[in-house]
Design a protein around this motif. Structure first.
Motif, PDB file in Angstrom:
ATOM      1  N   ARG A   1      -9.821   6.291  -1.660  1.00 12.64           N
ATOM      2  CA  ARG A   1     -10.036   5.696  -2.971  1.00 12.64           C
ATOM      3  C   ARG A   1     -11.369   4.942  -2.973  1.00 12.64           C
ATOM      4  O   ARG A   1     -11.779   4.407  -1.945  1.00 12.64           O
ATOM      5  N   PRO A   2     -12.034   4.879  -4.085  1.00 10.68           N
ATOM      6  CA  PRO A   2     -13.335   4.189  -4.147  1.00 10.68           C
ATOM      7  C   PRO A   2     -13.222   2.750  -3.633  1.00 10.68           C
ATOM      8  O   PRO A   2     -12.308   2.010  -4.003  1.00 10.68           O
ATOM      9  N   GLY A   3     -14.141   2.406  -2.753  1.00  7.25           N
ATOM     10  CA  GLY A   3     -14.179   1.037  -2.250  1.00  7.25           C
ATOM     11  C   GLY A   3     -13.269   0.757  -1.074  1.00  7.25           C
ATOM     12  O   GLY A   3     -13.233  -0.369  -0.576  1.00  7.25           O
TER      13      GLY A   3
ATOM     14  N   PRO B   1       0.834  -1.210   0.000  1.00  2.39           N
ATOM     15  CA  PRO B   1       0.000   0.000   0.000  1.00  2.39           C
ATOM     16  C   PRO B   1       0.864   1.253   0.000  1.00  2.39           C
ATOM     17  O   PRO B   1       1.920   1.291   0.626  1.00  2.39           O
ATOM     18  N   ASP B   2       0.432   2.258  -0.743  1.00  2.00           N
ATOM     19  CA  ASP B   2       1.189   3.509  -0.764  1.00  2.00           C
ATOM     20  C   ASP B   2       0.592   4.532   0.195  1.00  2.00           C
ATOM     21  O   ASP B   2       1.042   5.667   0.255  1.00  2.00           O
ATOM     22  N   ARG B   3      -0.438   4.128   0.959  1.00  2.00           N
ATOM     23  CA  ARG B   3      -1.019   4.998   1.988  1.00  2.00           C
ATOM     24  C   ARG B   3      -1.278   4.168   3.240  1.00  2.00           C
ATOM     25  O   ARG B   3      -1.624   2.985   3.161  1.00  2.00           O
ATOM     26  N   ASN B   4      -1.105   4.783   4.396  1.00  2.00           N
ATOM     27  CA  ASN B   4      -1.370   4.086   5.653  1.00  2.00           C
ATOM     28  C   ASN B   4      -2.878   3.981   5.901  1.00  2.00           C
ATOM     29  O   ASN B   4      -3.653   4.850   5.497  1.00  2.00           O
ATOM     30  N   VAL B   5      -3.255   2.917   6.559  1.00  2.00           N
ATOM     31  CA  VAL B   5      -4.649   2.779   6.978  1.00  2.00           C
ATOM     32  C   VAL B   5      -4.917   3.780   8.092  1.00  2.00           C
ATOM     33  O   VAL B   5      -4.140   3.903   9.043  1.00  2.00           O
ATOM     34  N   GLU B   6      -5.982   4.528   7.995  1.00  2.00           N
ATOM     35  CA  GLU B   6      -6.314   5.550   8.987  1.00  2.00           C
ATOM     36  C   GLU B   6      -7.649   5.224   9.652  1.00  2.00           C
ATOM     37  O   GLU B   6      -8.584   4.751   9.005  1.00  2.00           O
TER      38      GLU B   6
END
Length: 242
Positions: free
Chosen positions: A32-34, A4-9
């Motif tokens: 992002r969608p979904g 993943p290029d973004r952390n889960v928030e």
């Protein structure tokens, strides 16, 4: 591998809705969608969700000194004692009992020569932590869990010495916090001394709100004796609320 290029928030928000149609709060940053989801929990009782959130925070707290571990288990332990009183203790889960028993078994390692509990084994004892430890042991008893009575007695005796005029272990700026926390815990054990409560009541003008609350908690265990005192304390506590 695809990473993943973004952390889960994760984000929590408390809000009050008036009557009528309302939109769900926006995400701080569009997902992002979904990939985004929202869960809504509603109540008409003010403060209930904040309380539940606080208990959840304690349950997930990652650190491990004695104070933090007792604070993590105490909400469930208090619930266990309440359920036992209602003869519903079958809901007091084995996991909570095991966690409580583990802490109780280790308390002796945290107790210094004077009977005070320390944050880590072998450390210096702390008065407020000792008060919390004694209350924790009493709560465990009420929930039907056996405790080491010798450890409990040493902790109780240590707190009794805190109230004496010849005790030299008080911190000057927090002496009333330490003494009223000792009173609160001694109230849980049923070993309150009325003379000390009256003496501290007469010094309440030098106390902060926490010490006043602990003193009120101790006196509330004997409302017939301290009815007038409690009326004054309740008024002063409300005056401290912003």
């Amino acid at each position: 591998p695809v990473l993943p290029d973004r952390n889960v928030e994760r984000r929590a928000l408390f809000t009050t809705f008036e009557a009528g149609k309302k939109n769900a709060p926006e995400f701080p940053e569009a997902p992002r969608p979904g990939t985004g989801s929202q869960t809504f929990i509603f109540t008409n009782q003010p403060g209930l969700l904040e309380l539940a959130s606080g208990l959840e925070y304690l349950s997930a707290y990652p650190h491990g000194c004695l104070e933090q571990r007792m604070s993590q288990v105490s909400p469930d332990l208090a619930l266990g004692g309440f359920l036992k009183k209602l003869e519903l203790d079958t809901r007091f889960t084995p996991l909570v009992q095991a966690s409580t028993k583990r802490i109780l078994d280790e308390l002796k390692q945290h107790q210094d020569e004077q009977g005070f509990f320390s944050y880590w084994p072998g450390g210096s004892g702390d008065i407020a932590l000792t008060a919390q430890g004694v209350e924790f042991m009493v709560a465990a008893k009420k929930a039907g869990i056996s405790v080491d009575d010798a450890v409990l007695k040493r902790g109780t005796d240590a707190l009794k010495r805190v109230l004496r005029t010849d005790f030299t272990g008080l911190w000057a700026d927090y002496r009333y916090n330490q003494q009223t926390s000792a009173l609160r815990a001694l109230g849980a054990t049923g070993e309150l001394d009325e003379n000390y409560m009256v003496e501290l009541f007469n010094k309440r003008k030098s106390m902060d709100a926490v010490a006043l609350a602990d003193l009120a908690s101790a006196m509330s265990l004997r409302p017939n004796t301290f009815g007038t005192n409690l009326t004054a304390l309740k008024s002063e506590l409300w005056d401290s609320v912003v």
